[in-house]
Design an enzyme around this catalytic site. Structure first.
Site, PDB file in Angstrom:
ATOM      1  CG  LEU A  23      57.095 135.431  77.995  1.00 27.49           C
ATOM      2  CD1 LEU A  23      57.452 134.096  78.627  1.00 27.49           C
ATOM      3  CD2 LEU A  23      58.041 136.529  78.460  1.00 27.49           C
ATOM      4  CG  HIS A  47      49.334 146.200  75.458  1.00 27.46           C
ATOM      5  ND1 HIS A  47      48.884 145.745  76.683  1.00 27.46           N
ATOM      6  CD2 HIS A  47      48.233 146.326  74.675  1.00 27.46           C
ATOM      7  CE1 HIS A  47      47.575 145.593  76.644  1.00 27.46           C
ATOM      8  NE2 HIS A  47      47.152 145.939  75.430  1.00 27.46           N
TER       9      HIS A  47
END
Length: 338
Positions: free
Chosen positions: A127, A231
Site C-alpha cells: 500500500l 514507523h
C-alpha cells in the site's frame, strides 16, 4: 475520478516511481526492475484466472489511476496465501519464567522466537499513496477496497488475513532493532537485508538468523524500545486497519520488529457492512453519502469512491461514476460507506 484497477504492463514506470518514493523499509516494493516486472506479470496471471477454488500463489496488484490525467496515484496489493513456496518468517513474542521457590526468586522474561506461523494466510501488502494524492480520504479507499475485493471473491483468499506494519527506522533507513542483529549475526546493513528479502532472496535468513529464542532483555535499550512499534508514516495505516478489526497478537518483523496485525476476513468491518446492490443510473438525492464501490469482475475490476443513494435494493449513481467503474444499469455492485 480516481479509479482502482488491476495493474498493467504500461504501469511499470509509475510502479517504479512508487518504489523509489516509498523509501527504506518498504520490503514489498523494492527498487528492482526485474522484480517489479515479475510482480506485474504475476498479477496479470492472477486476474486472468477465471476460476479459483482456493487460495494459492496468486498475487493481486492494483493501481489507483486519475482518469482525468492518466497519472498513477498509488498502488495496493493482496497476496492470496503467503509462505507456500518461500518460507514466511516472523518473530513471535513470548514469555519464559525462571523460578526458584527455594531461593524465592521469580523472573518473567520476554522472548522472541523465529517462526512460520502465518503460512497459508492472505496478506494485505504494497500500500503506497503518492504525496499529491494524500487527501480526500484517497488513502482509505486505496486500502479498504481490498476488503470489498476479498468479500466478493471469497474462494480466492484464506479465512485469515494479515498486514505487516513498517517498523521504526531513522532518516537514513537504519533500524535500531536490525543494528543488534547486524552486529551479532548478519554483518550487513538494514537496507541491504531489506532489499534482498524484497527481491525474494531469503535463504540468508534461515542460514544466519538466531535459531533459539532471544531474551529481549539482552538487547540494547534502543532495540528493545522499537519492538512492536510502527514507523511514524505508518501510523495512519495502522489506525485504519485497527478500525477494520485488525489486532496484533505479538508477531513482529524479523528485521525492523514492526508489528504484524491480523483479522478474520468475515469479521472485517468493511466485509460485514458491505452490500451487493443493483446499479440504477440517475442523480443521487440531496444528502447522499460517499461510498466505496466496486464492480464484480475480476479481470476488469474497478473500484472508487462516489456519491451514492441506496434505494431499496438499488444503488443510485451518476452516469459518470458508472462509466468509470465499468457498470451499466442493473449490474451488481458491492458498496460500503466511506
Amino acid at each position: 475520478m480516481l479509479v482502482v484497477r488491476p495493474i498493467k504492463p504500461q504501469d511499470y514506470a509509475a510502479l517504479y516511481d512508487c518504489a523509489v518514493e516509498s523509501g527504506h523499509g518498504f520490503t514489498s516494493l523494492p527498487v528492482d526492475e526485474n522484480l517489479l516486472q515479475r510482480r506485474i506479470a504475476r498479477a496479470q496471471e492472477a486476474f486472468a484466472r477465471a476460476q479459483v477454488s482456493e487460495p494459492g500463489e496468486e498475487g493481486y496488484l492494483f493501481v489507483m489511476e486519475d482518469t482525468a490525467t492518466g497519472e498513477i496515484a498509488g498502488c495496493s496489493g493482496i497476496e492470496a496465501a503467503v509462505g507456500l513456496t518461500d518460507a514466511f518468517y516472523h518473530y513471535r513474542q513470548g514469555t519464559v519464567v525462571h523460578h526458584s521457590s527455594q531461593l524465592g526468586i521469580y523472573n518473567s522474561l520476554d522472548t522472541l522466537t523465529l517462526c512460520n506461523d502465518y503460512t497459508g494466510v492472505s496478506e494485505l501488502c504494497t500500500l503506497f499513496l503518492r504525496e499529491p494524492y494524500r487527501k480526500n480520504q484517497n488513502g482509505r479507499v486505496l486500502s479498504r477496497f481490498r476488503m470489498l475485493f476479498m468479500a466478493e471473491f471469497r474462494n480466492r483468499f484464506s479465512n485469515w488475513v494479515i498486514a505487516e506494519m513498517r517498523g521504526v527506522s531513522d532518516a537514513d533507513g537504519q533500524s535500531p532493532f536490525w543494528r543488534w542483529l547486524q552486529d551479532n549475526f548478519f554483518s550487513m546493513d538494514f537496507t541491504e537485508a531489506d532489499y534482498l528479502t524484497g527481491i525474494g532472496e531469503k535463504t540468508f535468513v534461515a542460514e544466519l538468523m538466531p535459531r533459539y529464542p532471544v531474551y529481549t532483555k539482552l538487547l540494547p535499550k534502543e532495540a528493545q524500545a522499537v519492538i512492536g512499534q510502527v514507523h511514524e508514516q505508518t501510523r495512519p495505516a495502522l489506525r485504519m486497519l485497527e478500525s477494520e478489526g485488525f489486532r496484533s497478537r505479538g508477531y513482529v518483523d524479523i528485521f525492523d520488529a514492526g508489528p504484524t496485525v491480523e483479522a478474520e476476513v468475515e469479521n472485517l468491518k468493511s466485509v460485514r457492512q458491505s452490500k451487493c446492490l443493483k446499479v440504477h443510473i440517475g442523480t443521487p438525492a440531496d444528502g447522499a453519502e460517499r461510498y466505496i464501490l466496486c464492480n464484480t469482475s475480476v479481470a476488469e475490476f474497478r473500484a472508487g469512491q462516489a456519491l451514492l443513494e441506496p434505494r431499496d435494493e438499488a444503488a443510485v449513481i451518476t452516469a459518470e461514476t458508472a462509466d468509470a467503474l465499468g457498470l451499466a444499469e442493473g449490474d451488481p455492485v458491492r458498496v460500503v460507506k466511506l
